[in-house]
Enzyme design. Sequence first.
Site, PDB file in Angstrom:
ATOM      1  N   LYS A  54       0.696  -1.079  -0.143  1.00  0.00           N
ATOM      2  CA  LYS A  54      -0.062   0.197  -0.269  1.00  0.00           C
ATOM      3  C   LYS A  54       0.994   1.057   0.609  1.00  0.00           C
ATOM      4  CE  LYS A  54      -3.644  -2.441   2.112  1.00  0.00           C
ATOM      5  NZ  LYS A  54      -3.786  -3.296   3.097  1.00  0.00           N
ATOM      6  N   GLN A  98      -4.833  -1.871   9.732  1.00  0.00           N
ATOM      7  CA  GLN A  98      -4.713  -3.181   9.086  1.00  0.00           C
ATOM      8  C   GLN A  98      -5.195  -3.869   9.711  1.00  0.00           C
ATOM      9  OE1 GLN A  98      -3.765  -3.685   5.668  1.00  0.00           O
ATOM     10  NE2 GLN A  98      -3.697  -5.677   5.832  1.00  0.00           N
ATOM     11  N   ASP A 121     -11.092   2.709   4.338  1.00  0.00           N
ATOM     12  CA  ASP A 121     -11.116   0.914   4.055  1.00  0.00           C
ATOM     13  C   ASP A 121     -12.164   0.926   4.481  1.00  0.00           C
ATOM     14  OD1 ASP A 121      -9.359  -1.256   3.670  1.00  0.00           O
ATOM     15  OD2 ASP A 121      -8.638  -1.046   5.910  1.00  0.00           O
TER      16      ASP A 121
HETATM   17  N1  GUN Z   1      -6.908  -7.430   5.778  1.00  0.00           N
HETATM   18  C1  GUN Z   1      -7.511  -7.899   4.779  1.00  0.00           C
HETATM   19  N2  GUN Z   1      -8.108  -6.757   3.752  1.00  0.00           N
HETATM   20  C2  GUN Z   1      -7.967  -6.396   4.067  1.00  0.00           C
HETATM   21  C3  GUN Z   1      -8.407  -4.365   3.995  1.00  0.00           C
HETATM   22  O1  GUN Z   1      -8.702  -4.504   3.021  1.00  0.00           O
HETATM   23  N3  GUN Z   1      -7.796  -3.851   4.611  1.00  0.00           N
HETATM   24  C4  GUN Z   1      -7.561  -4.039   6.398  1.00  0.00           C
HETATM   25  N4  GUN Z   1      -7.656  -2.504   6.673  1.00  0.00           N
HETATM   26  N5  GUN Z   1      -7.143  -4.768   6.355  1.00  0.00           N
HETATM   27  C5  GUN Z   1      -7.422  -5.722   6.075  1.00  0.00           C
END
Ligand code: GUN
Length: 292
Positions: A54, A98, A121
């Site tokens: 990211k 995350q 998110d």
């Molecule tokens: N863990 C797996 N997919 C995601 C996501 O799209 N966002 C976040 N924050 N954690 C994740």
Amino acid sequence: MTAQIIDGKLIAQQVRAEVAAKVAERTAAGKRKPTLATVLVGDRPDSAAYVTSKGKACQELGMGSISEHLPADAAQEQVETLVKKLNADPEVNGILVQLPMPAHINEERVLALIDIEKDVDGFSPINIGRLAQKGREPTFVPCTPYGCIYLLEQAGVQIEGANTVVLGRSNIVGMPAALLLIGKNATVTVCHSRTRDLPGIVRQADILIAAIGKTQMVRGDWVKPGAAVIDVGINSVPDATKKSGHRLVGDVHFDEAKEVAGFITPVPGGVGPMTIAMLMKNTLHAAEIQDP
Ligand code: GUN
């Protein structure tokens, strides 16, 4: 019939190019770079790899990135203090915590703290609540489901009125995907581990979104001829022919399903690249809201 392959890698590249162009326009106009802060708690290698990707994507698109890392034994208060600091930081446009976090952390309380205008998110209860209600618009749409819908729309698949089956009901993919599809006037069935006659229900789907995390669970004879199949699964299986000793496969048995479906996403190269592309789009959107 062989299905049309929906090329997520290509479509993600197009989204990223559009975002990069808008970022360049903003910075040329003297605005601050849209900036994403990621929060990683603990050392799960998969989570660490995701936050690294990211941050890298931000740099490639001319955006800023801040990477925060707390140890696996961080206290709830430490995580909450960090989120509050990022909420108050004018340099930060988007905050991504995350998931999953270590088991002792109350994830719901952390997500609820994120400023709604920085919740790129889309997991804050306010965003999800708006997504679930008629006539309300979430500020941000969760990235993976957003990517799934974007792929369907790019492929020209009609969502309105379609019989849609979502396999899986996770907070990150299945549930928000179902809510998005309802908002687009699809008829939606959500299946999960306790669903009876899964193959029979999946066989009725004009559109299938598979996000159950079970290697190649959906077989070719589960797929309705001509259906659009979006495979969110990322499962690692041993493969002695690969240097790494493994390869990634989806929740759908691709080789079987592609002979029956009308459209299908591959793994890798389908939904995967879309998640980060949509996160970049959301981070740009956050900057546009905060500094129009
Ligand atoms: N863990 C797996 N997919 C995601 C996501 O799209 N966002 C976040 N924050 N954690 C994740």
